[in-house]
Design a protein around this motif. Structure first.
Motif, PDB file in Angstrom:
ATOM      1  N   MET A 189      30.856  60.931  31.696  1.00  0.00           N
ATOM      2  CA  MET A 189      30.058  61.985  31.210  1.00  0.00           C
ATOM      3  C   MET A 189      29.012  62.501  30.323  1.00  0.00           C
ATOM      4  SD  MET A 189      32.979  62.943  27.661  1.00  0.00           S
ATOM      5  CE  MET A 189      34.238  63.777  28.520  1.00  0.00           C
ATOM      6  N   PRO A 190      28.362  63.249  30.411  1.00  0.00           N
ATOM      7  CA  PRO A 190      26.874  63.266  29.945  1.00  0.00           C
ATOM      8  C   PRO A 190      26.515  64.083  28.811  1.00  0.00           C
ATOM      9  CG  PRO A 190      27.423  64.798  31.954  1.00  0.00           C
ATOM     10  CD  PRO A 190      28.869  63.857  31.916  1.00  0.00           C
ATOM     11  N   ILE A 191      26.129  63.287  28.101  1.00  0.00           N
ATOM     12  CA  ILE A 191      25.818  64.130  26.477  1.00  0.00           C
ATOM     13  C   ILE A 191      24.177  64.075  27.384  1.00  0.00           C
ATOM     14  CG2 ILE A 191      25.335  62.813  24.294  1.00  0.00           C
ATOM     15  CD1 ILE A 191      27.663  61.628  24.853  1.00  0.00           C
ATOM     16  N   ASN A 192      24.171  65.617  26.544  1.00  0.00           N
ATOM     17  CA  ASN A 192      22.555  66.391  26.119  1.00  0.00           C
ATOM     18  C   ASN A 192      21.901  65.311  25.308  1.00  0.00           C
ATOM     19  OD1 ASN A 192      20.420  67.724  25.704  1.00  0.00           O
ATOM     20  ND2 ASN A 192      21.336  69.053  26.894  1.00  0.00           N
ATOM     21  N   LEU A 193      21.485  64.561  25.123  1.00  0.00           N
ATOM     22  CA  LEU A 193      20.340  63.810  23.788  1.00  0.00           C
ATOM     23  C   LEU A 193      20.125  65.286  22.664  1.00  0.00           C
ATOM     24  CD1 LEU A 193      19.429  60.585  24.560  1.00  0.00           C
ATOM     25  CD2 LEU A 193      21.636  61.302  24.268  1.00  0.00           C
ATOM     26  N   PHE A 194      19.141  65.735  23.758  1.00  0.00           N
ATOM     27  CA  PHE A 194      18.631  67.133  22.422  1.00  0.00           C
ATOM     28  C   PHE A 194      19.562  68.227  22.115  1.00  0.00           C
ATOM     29  CE2 PHE A 194      16.697  71.399  21.788  1.00  0.00           C
ATOM     30  CZ  PHE A 194      15.704  71.357  21.274  1.00  0.00           C
ATOM     31  N   GLU A 195      20.940  68.034  22.729  1.00  0.00           N
ATOM     32  CA  GLU A 195      21.846  69.226  21.738  1.00  0.00           C
ATOM     33  C   GLU A 195      22.416  67.895  20.724  1.00  0.00           C
ATOM     34  OE1 GLU A 195      24.730  70.194  24.403  1.00  0.00           O
ATOM     35  OE2 GLU A 195      23.741  72.231  24.975  1.00  0.00           O
ATOM     36  N   MET A 196      22.856  66.172  21.145  1.00  0.00           N
ATOM     37  CA  MET A 196      23.196  65.860  19.962  1.00  0.00           C
ATOM     38  C   MET A 196      22.252  66.048  19.099  1.00  0.00           C
ATOM     39  SD  MET A 196      24.240  62.458  20.220  1.00  0.00           S
ATOM     40  CE  MET A 196      25.027  61.083  19.234  1.00  0.00           C
ATOM     41  N   GLN A 203      38.015  56.371  21.462  1.00  0.00           N
ATOM     42  CA  GLN A 203      39.659  56.329  22.626  1.00  0.00           C
ATOM     43  C   GLN A 203      39.553  55.869  23.244  1.00  0.00           C
ATOM     44  OE1 GLN A 203      39.959  61.061  22.862  1.00  0.00           O
ATOM     45  NE2 GLN A 203      42.384  60.178  22.521  1.00  0.00           N
ATOM     46  N   LEU A 204      38.356  55.588  24.087  1.00  0.00           N
ATOM     47  CA  LEU A 204      38.082  54.614  25.452  1.00  0.00           C
ATOM     48  C   LEU A 204      38.211  53.060  25.056  1.00  0.00           C
ATOM     49  CD1 LEU A 204      35.605  56.157  27.579  1.00  0.00           C
ATOM     50  CD2 LEU A 204      37.766  55.665  28.460  1.00  0.00           C
ATOM     51  N   TYR A 235      33.116  44.288  18.852  1.00  0.00           N
ATOM     52  CA  TYR A 235      32.794  44.592  19.828  1.00  0.00           C
ATOM     53  C   TYR A 235      31.220  43.701  20.640  1.00  0.00           C
ATOM     54  CZ  TYR A 235      30.474  48.591  22.810  1.00  0.00           C
ATOM     55  OH  TYR A 235      29.899  49.342  23.659  1.00  0.00           O
ATOM     56  N   PHE A 236      30.715  43.081  19.825  1.00  0.00           N
ATOM     57  CA  PHE A 236      29.902  42.169  20.242  1.00  0.00           C
ATOM     58  C   PHE A 236      30.352  41.541  21.572  1.00  0.00           C
ATOM     59  CE2 PHE A 236      27.033  42.828  16.381  1.00  0.00           C
ATOM     60  CZ  PHE A 236      26.557  44.088  16.926  1.00  0.00           C
ATOM     61  N   GLU A 237      31.769  40.831  20.367  1.00  0.00           N
ATOM     62  CA  GLU A 237      32.579  39.959  21.518  1.00  0.00           C
ATOM     63  C   GLU A 237      32.770  40.421  22.748  1.00  0.00           C
ATOM     64  OE1 GLU A 237      35.495  37.837  18.544  1.00  0.00           O
ATOM     65  OE2 GLU A 237      33.579  37.316  17.456  1.00  0.00           O
ATOM     66  N   HIS A 238      33.855  41.813  23.041  1.00  0.00           N
ATOM     67  CA  HIS A 238      34.695  42.159  24.064  1.00  0.00           C
ATOM     68  C   HIS A 238      33.199  43.200  25.029  1.00  0.00           C
ATOM     69  CE1 HIS A 238      37.414  40.838  21.493  1.00  0.00           C
ATOM     70  NE2 HIS A 238      38.804  40.445  22.608  1.00  0.00           N
ATOM     71  N   ARG A 239      32.167  43.110  24.539  1.00  0.00           N
ATOM     72  CA  ARG A 239      31.424  44.091  24.789  1.00  0.00           C
ATOM     73  C   ARG A 239      31.505  44.357  26.410  1.00  0.00           C
ATOM     74  NH1 ARG A 239      25.126  44.880  25.598  1.00  0.00           N
ATOM     75  NH2 ARG A 239      24.554  46.682  25.737  1.00  0.00           N
ATOM     76  N   LYS A 240      31.331  43.096  27.816  1.00  0.00           N
ATOM     77  CA  LYS A 240      31.256  43.288  28.665  1.00  0.00           C
ATOM     78  C   LYS A 240      32.625  44.356  29.245  1.00  0.00           C
ATOM     79  CE  LYS A 240      31.389  41.169  32.729  1.00  0.00           C
ATOM     80  NZ  LYS A 240      31.393  39.426  33.414  1.00  0.00           N
ATOM     81  N   GLU A 241      33.702  44.210  28.783  1.00  0.00           N
ATOM     82  CA  GLU A 241      35.314  44.785  29.454  1.00  0.00           C
ATOM     83  C   GLU A 241      35.513  46.225  28.239  1.00  0.00           C
ATOM     84  OE1 GLU A 241      38.642  43.838  26.262  1.00  0.00           O
ATOM     85  OE2 GLU A 241      37.318  41.602  26.773  1.00  0.00           O
ATOM     86  N   LEU A 242      33.820  46.216  27.283  1.00  0.00           N
ATOM     87  CA  LEU A 242      34.616  47.905  26.777  1.00  0.00           C
ATOM     88  C   LEU A 242      33.186  48.328  27.699  1.00  0.00           C
ATOM     89  CD1 LEU A 242      34.745  46.591  23.261  1.00  0.00           C
ATOM     90  CD2 LEU A 242      36.003  48.397  24.468  1.00  0.00           C
ATOM     91  N   GLN A 243      32.560  47.554  28.232  1.00  0.00           N
ATOM     92  CA  GLN A 243      31.374  48.725  28.916  1.00  0.00           C
ATOM     93  C   GLN A 243      32.044  49.393  30.301  1.00  0.00           C
ATOM     94  OE1 GLN A 243      28.585  45.065  29.626  1.00  0.00           O
ATOM     95  NE2 GLN A 243      26.765  46.614  28.802  1.00  0.00           N
ATOM     96  N   GLU A 244      33.075  48.823  30.807  1.00  0.00           N
ATOM     97  CA  GLU A 244      33.482  49.400  32.323  1.00  0.00           C
ATOM     98  C   GLU A 244      34.153  50.086  31.785  1.00  0.00           C
ATOM     99  OE1 GLU A 244      32.814  48.266  34.816  1.00  0.00           O
ATOM    100  OE2 GLU A 244      30.809  47.019  33.612  1.00  0.00           O
ATOM    101  N   LYS A 245      35.114  49.888  30.771  1.00  0.00           N
ATOM    102  CA  LYS A 245      35.972  51.052  30.039  1.00  0.00           C
ATOM    103  C   LYS A 245      34.990  52.610  30.043  1.00  0.00           C
ATOM    104  CE  LYS A 245      39.665  48.436  28.395  1.00  0.00           C
ATOM    105  NZ  LYS A 245      40.589  48.330  26.957  1.00  0.00           N
ATOM    106  N   LYS A 278      31.920  52.941  31.004  1.00  0.00           N
ATOM    107  CA  LYS A 278      31.095  53.844  32.185  1.00  0.00           C
ATOM    108  C   LYS A 278      32.358  54.397  32.903  1.00  0.00           C
ATOM    109  CE  LYS A 278      27.314  50.313  31.854  1.00  0.00           C
ATOM    110  NZ  LYS A 278      26.852  48.712  32.295  1.00  0.00           N
ATOM    111  N   THR A 279      33.127  54.384  32.443  1.00  0.00           N
ATOM    112  CA  THR A 279      34.078  55.229  33.489  1.00  0.00           C
ATOM    113  C   THR A 279      34.093  56.786  33.356  1.00  0.00           C
ATOM    114  OG1 THR A 279      36.328  55.334  31.654  1.00  0.00           O
ATOM    115  CG2 THR A 279      35.815  53.298  33.495  1.00  0.00           C
ATOM    116  N   LYS A 280      33.236  57.550  31.550  1.00  0.00           N
ATOM    117  CA  LYS A 280      33.387  58.445  31.487  1.00  0.00           C
ATOM    118  C   LYS A 280      31.720  58.695  30.739  1.00  0.00           C
ATOM    119  CE  LYS A 280      38.135  60.168  30.526  1.00  0.00           C
ATOM    120  NZ  LYS A 280      38.768  60.480  29.324  1.00  0.00           N
TER     121      LYS A 280
END
Length: 275
Positions: free
Chosen positions: A1-8, A32-33, A228-238, A240-242
């Motif tokens: 899901m691309p985020i337009n940084l300028f709009e943000m 949610q992810l 988040y820091f302790e589980h970053r690798k698995e959370l990264q994968e989730k 990055k799906t969107k």
């Protein structure tokens, strides 16, 4: 899901009601992810908390008890998100009539529930009769209400004589310079940055009396960031799906800054109970 940084950036600086809707539509799925649940709050962490969902449920239970929901007949959940907290309160207090108010129509439309009344409305004009409800909770939503004063006056109007308003809200400390002190949080914390003193002043000016106030920032920001820091690798994968890897890196840096800001007392988290 691309985020337009300028709009943000535009949404972040303007922060009108449409901007808040756009921000939540774009960023809520990250929460949610990351959690696998339907709540959008930071949660309340203690030594027995192992996951974000547990922390989020803890915060709902904490606010529910503080708002005296066991003795209430009706509750208005203002800024209800995707109804995670409302569902929790409905489960904990099945005899409680719950009205979920959200300006974001899509969030309400895409949430299925038979026991919660969904109302698409703004915090500035609550679509309920004078003196008609027992409790109002704004759980991690009032930082988006502009102006906050209008929400407080509307809350006073619809609460009955024994009614209780409870606000759970991220805060900044007196004298904090948003850009200089908060850095990346100035952009990723896309809300008004209220101090507890300014909130208390607005509450009193609206005609409420504060009967209890707690600061729980130490149970919110640092343990969430550590998870988040302790589980970053698995959370990264989730994530990055969107979302792109850039989005995840911004989230990571934001959490680092959030933890540091909490440790240095630049930010806190307040629970304020009013009558």
């Amino acid at each position: 899901m691309p985020i337009n940084l300028f709009e943000m950036l535009l949404w972040t600086f303007r922060r009108n009601e449409n901007d808040v809707v756009n921000l939540y539509n774009s960023l809520s799925p990250i929460m949610q992810l990351s959690t696998g649940g339907d709540m959008l709050n930071f949660g309340h962490w203690d030594n027995s908390t192992n996951t974000p969902i547990e922390a989020q449920n803890n915060l709902c239970e904490f606010t529910g008890k503080m708002a005296n929901l066991p003795t209430a007949k009706s509750l208005v959940d203002v800024g209800s998100g995707i109804l995670g907290p409302a569902k929790k309160w409905n489960s904990d207090y099945p005899n409680l009539e719950i009205f979920a108010i959200n300006i974001n129509y899509n969030q309400l439309k895409n949430t299925n529930t038979d026991f919660i009344e969904k109302l698409n409305a703004t915090s500035r004009f609550l679509p309920l009769a004078d003196k008609s409800v027992d409790r109002i909770i704004a759980l991690e939503s009032a930082q988006h209400f502009k102006p906050l004063d209008d929400f407080l006056l509307e809350s006073k109007r619809i609460l009955n004589s024994n009614g209780i308003l409870l606000i759970a809200i991220p805060t900044v400390s007196e004298g904090v310079s948003t850009m200089n002190d908060l850095g990346i949080l100035s952009f990723t914390w896309s809300s008004e940055h209220y101090t507890i003193e300014s909130i208390n002043s607005k509450i009193n000016h609206a005609g409420f009396s504060i009967i209890e106030s707690q600061k729980i920032g130490s149970n919110v920001y640092i343990p969430l960031a550590n998870y988040y820091f302790e589980h970053r690798k698995e959370l990264q994968e989730k994530i990055k799906t969107k979302y792109s890897s850039t989005t995840e890196k911004i989230l990571f840096k934001s959490l680092k800054k959030m933890a540091h800001s909490s440790k240095t007392n630049l930010i806190d988290y307040a629970l304020i109970k009013c009558r």
